[in-house]
Design an enzyme around this catalytic site. Structure first.
Site, PDB file in Angstrom:
ATOM      1  N   LYS A 116     -13.233 -35.216  19.262  1.00  0.00           N
ATOM      2  CA  LYS A 116     -13.408 -35.827  17.927  1.00  0.00           C
ATOM      3  C   LYS A 116     -14.568 -35.079  17.291  1.00  0.00           C
ATOM      4  O   LYS A 116     -15.732 -35.360  17.568  1.00  0.00           O
ATOM      5  CB  LYS A 116     -13.731 -37.320  18.086  1.00  0.00           C
ATOM      6  CG  LYS A 116     -13.351 -38.198  16.909  1.00  0.00           C
ATOM      7  CD  LYS A 116     -14.007 -37.874  15.594  1.00  0.00           C
ATOM      8  CE  LYS A 116     -15.438 -38.349  15.508  1.00  0.00           C
ATOM      9  NZ  LYS A 116     -16.125 -37.785  14.299  1.00  0.00           N
ATOM     10  N   GLY A 121     -11.888 -37.784  12.299  1.00  0.00           N
ATOM     11  CA  GLY A 121     -12.108 -39.135  11.787  1.00  0.00           C
ATOM     12  C   GLY A 121     -13.588 -39.456  11.779  1.00  0.00           C
ATOM     13  O   GLY A 121     -14.413 -38.643  12.201  1.00  0.00           O
ATOM     14  N   GLY A 157     -17.051 -41.583  12.839  1.00  0.00           N
ATOM     15  CA  GLY A 157     -17.578 -42.042  14.119  1.00  0.00           C
ATOM     16  C   GLY A 157     -17.286 -43.502  14.404  1.00  0.00           C
ATOM     17  O   GLY A 157     -16.862 -43.862  15.510  1.00  0.00           O
ATOM     18  N   GLY A 167     -14.283 -42.344  16.524  1.00  0.00           N
ATOM     19  CA  GLY A 167     -15.267 -42.107  17.587  1.00  0.00           C
ATOM     20  C   GLY A 167     -15.356 -43.306  18.523  1.00  0.00           C
ATOM     21  O   GLY A 167     -15.248 -43.168  19.748  1.00  0.00           O
ATOM     22  N   CYS A 175     -30.997 -28.801  16.914  1.00  0.00           N
ATOM     23  CA  CYS A 175     -31.591 -29.876  17.727  1.00  0.00           C
ATOM     24  C   CYS A 175     -32.811 -29.403  18.498  1.00  0.00           C
ATOM     25  O   CYS A 175     -33.777 -30.129  18.663  1.00  0.00           O
ATOM     26  CB  CYS A 175     -30.539 -30.416  18.684  1.00  0.00           C
ATOM     27  SG  CYS A 175     -29.800 -29.128  19.692  1.00  0.00           S
ATOM     28  N   GLU A 217     -37.354 -36.611  13.790  1.00  0.00           N
ATOM     29  CA  GLU A 217     -36.549 -35.402  13.603  1.00  0.00           C
ATOM     30  C   GLU A 217     -36.171 -35.295  12.127  1.00  0.00           C
ATOM     31  O   GLU A 217     -35.569 -36.206  11.572  1.00  0.00           O
ATOM     32  CB  GLU A 217     -35.283 -35.486  14.455  1.00  0.00           C
ATOM     33  CG  GLU A 217     -34.452 -34.236  14.353  1.00  0.00           C
ATOM     34  CD  GLU A 217     -33.168 -34.303  15.176  1.00  0.00           C
ATOM     35  OE1 GLU A 217     -32.384 -35.238  14.970  1.00  0.00           O
ATOM     36  OE2 GLU A 217     -32.966 -33.414  16.012  1.00  0.00           O
TER      37      GLU A 217
END
Ligand code: NAD
Length: 478
Positions: free
Chosen positions: A170, A201, A203, A207, A282, A382
């Site tokens: 996904k 799709g 989440g 998901g 990340c 972050e």
């Protein structure tokens, strides 16, 4: 020409069960490029059922055959390099020059590495009278983000399938094009039906249907820490294994034995490194920790480095920073820039608003703050944009204390003239991967997070073992 209207399930392009679609927006023009189906639980059911059906045959096939498919997939991707790089440049804003190498070249390389690691792995060993077997865990749900869409999908699918698992991918709704290409290539090389399935799709619908599905044995997730927490809650209902590659706030520590030239080079490299993919990375080292006495020099070098950067159209071959992936991402980064100013950090470069002369696309100005205090939001959270926080430290112990005083623990860097001293600092960091004096590239080095940066590791034998169950068969003595 890739068509985006169908899912790839059980070796075929299958129409969605609902007519809901999701628009994918070009980060440079802000126009809709194409739409993909918004998968429902029924679509996920079909994909999981295909993966379950393919599992007995695939897991029993010789590992060399599984590894060969990965090599063929790598070749199929290589043939499509330009198209994939261009699509990802539009989706994420990464410069096409970098996208060719990182968004396409890296996954090609990692497919080969996974084939080699799986092909040489000892799935069975002996311990006296005990046989220890490592068996594929089963059906794996792979959920991926938008910033390195093909790379993150390959990190999971290559290692899961060479381990003998079957998968349902996904991908992110922000950058799904690479998932369609991956399905196209899997089909072209004749990967057995059901081994790889793909449903797009959102989440919360597709998901979570995958995560909560009783016939899915494991979820391998890369994305935000917030989504990782929700996935862990949903997966608890079926006690499945969950591996999480989440966010980061990594520190890049410069120790006080560097001479001025080495210090300046490390600052300049640190600024540019933290801006990779416009900071949408990340493992970006977004906190630069410098000896307090050299804060001024760090500011000068950082400002000069930013002034040299080429921000603009990702399709100009010399562009270093393109736009961010979406309007919401741009707004979020702008909010952090404003919060840094409001909290009293020193603005060294950049600031709020779009770069001069750019009035379209999700651009932000590459920004550097200095004298950032550990309690500020820009030191703790972050940002996922080109925003670097320079922080003063008073020696190795203090640097380690600041570096570890965040909720995340994904990566880090340490620079020193004395490599042993830098390595000693690296050993004290709560982070899954630390580069000493830039490190050297190792595609099999385990990658993953401490603390709220996640659970589990990807790549190399550690990455392979995430997809394996361990069985002991105790034989009688004699
Ligand atoms: P995101 O968490 O919003 O979405 C990631 C994926 O998860 C998407 O496919 C999304 O549809 C899905 N998702 C979201 N909520 C879900 C739910 N409740 N259940 C199931 N699936 C759900 O993240 P993003 O904005 O796409 O990506 C950026 C984030 O990813 C950043 O935080 C970044 O640090 C992180 N990231 C981590 C790594 C790593 O290896 N540690 C690598 C790249 C990105």
């Amino acid at each position: 020409m890739t068509t985006y209207g169908r899912f790839y399930i059980d070796g075929s392009w299958v129409p969605p069960t609902s007519d809901h679609t999701l628009d994918v927006v070009d980060s440079i023009t802000e126009q809709v490029m194409y739409s993909v189906p918004a998968g429902m639980a029924t679509d996920v059911d079909a994909a999981v059922s295909a993966a379950r059906g393919a599992l007995p045959g695939w897991s029993a096939s010789p590992v060399e055959i599984r590894a060969d498919y990965l090599r063929k997939i790598a070749d199929g991707i290589a043939k499509r390099t330009e198209a994939i790089a261009a699509a990802i440049a539009r989706e994420t804003g990464m410069s096409v020059t970098a996208a060719r190498m990182i968004q396409v070249g890296l996954p090609i390389h990692n497919l080969g590495t996974a084939a080699a690691v799986g092909g040489s792995y000892a799935f069975e060993s002996r311990r006296g009278t005990t046989v220890i077997r490592r068996e594929p865990i089963g059906v794996v749900g792979c959920i991926t983000p938008w910033n390195y869409p093909l790379h993150q999908a390959v990190a999971k699918i290559a290692y899961a399938t060479v381990a003998g698992c079957t998968v349902v991918l996904k991908p992110s709704e922000v950058a799904p094009s690479a998932a369609f290409v991956l399905a196209e290539v899997a089909d072209e090389v004749g990967l057995p039906a059901g081994v790889f399935n793909m449903v797009t799709g959102v989440g919360a619908v597709a998901g979570e249907a995958l995560v909560g599905h009783p016939d899915v044995d494991m979820v391998s997730f890369t994305g935000s820490t917030a989504a990782g927490k929700q996935i862990t809650r949903v997966a608890a209902g079926t006690v499945k294994r969950v591996t999480l590659e989440l966010g980061g706030k990594s520190a890049n520590i410069l120790l006080d034995d560097l001479d001025d030239d080495a210090f300046a080079a490390a600052v300049s490299g640190g600024v540019q490194g933290s801006y990779l993919n416009s900071g949408q990375t990340c493992a970006a080292q977004t906190r630069l920790l410098v000896p307090r006495a050299r804060l001024g020099l760090a500011e000068q070098v950082a400002a000069a480095t930013v002034a040299q950067l080429k921000v603009g159209d990702p399709f100009d071959e010399d562009t270093q920073l393109g736009p961010l992936a979406s309007a919401s991402q741009r707004d979020r980064v702008q909010d952090y820039i404003n919060s840094g100013i409001a909290d009293g950090a020193t603005l060294v470069a950049g600031g709020p608003g779009a770069p001069t002369g750019i009035d379209k696309g999700f651009y932000v100005r590459p920004t550097v703050f200095s004298d950032v205090q550990p309690g500020m939001s820009i030191a703790q959270e972050e940002i996922f944009g080109p925003v670097l926080s320079i922080m003063p430290h008073d020696g190795d112990d203090h640097a380690v204390e600041i570096a570890n005083a965040v909720a995340y623990g994904l990566a880090g860097g340490v620079w020193a003239t004395d490599t042993d001293r830098a390595a000693a600092v690296a050993r004290r960091l709560q982070a899954g991967q630390v580069l000493v004096n830039g490190g050297s590239y190792d595609p099999e080095a385990p990658f993953g997070g401490y603390k709220q940066s996640g659970n589990g590791r990807e790549f190399g034998p550690f990455g392979l073992e995430e997809f394996l169950e361990v069985k002991s068969i105790l034989l009688p003595a004699g």
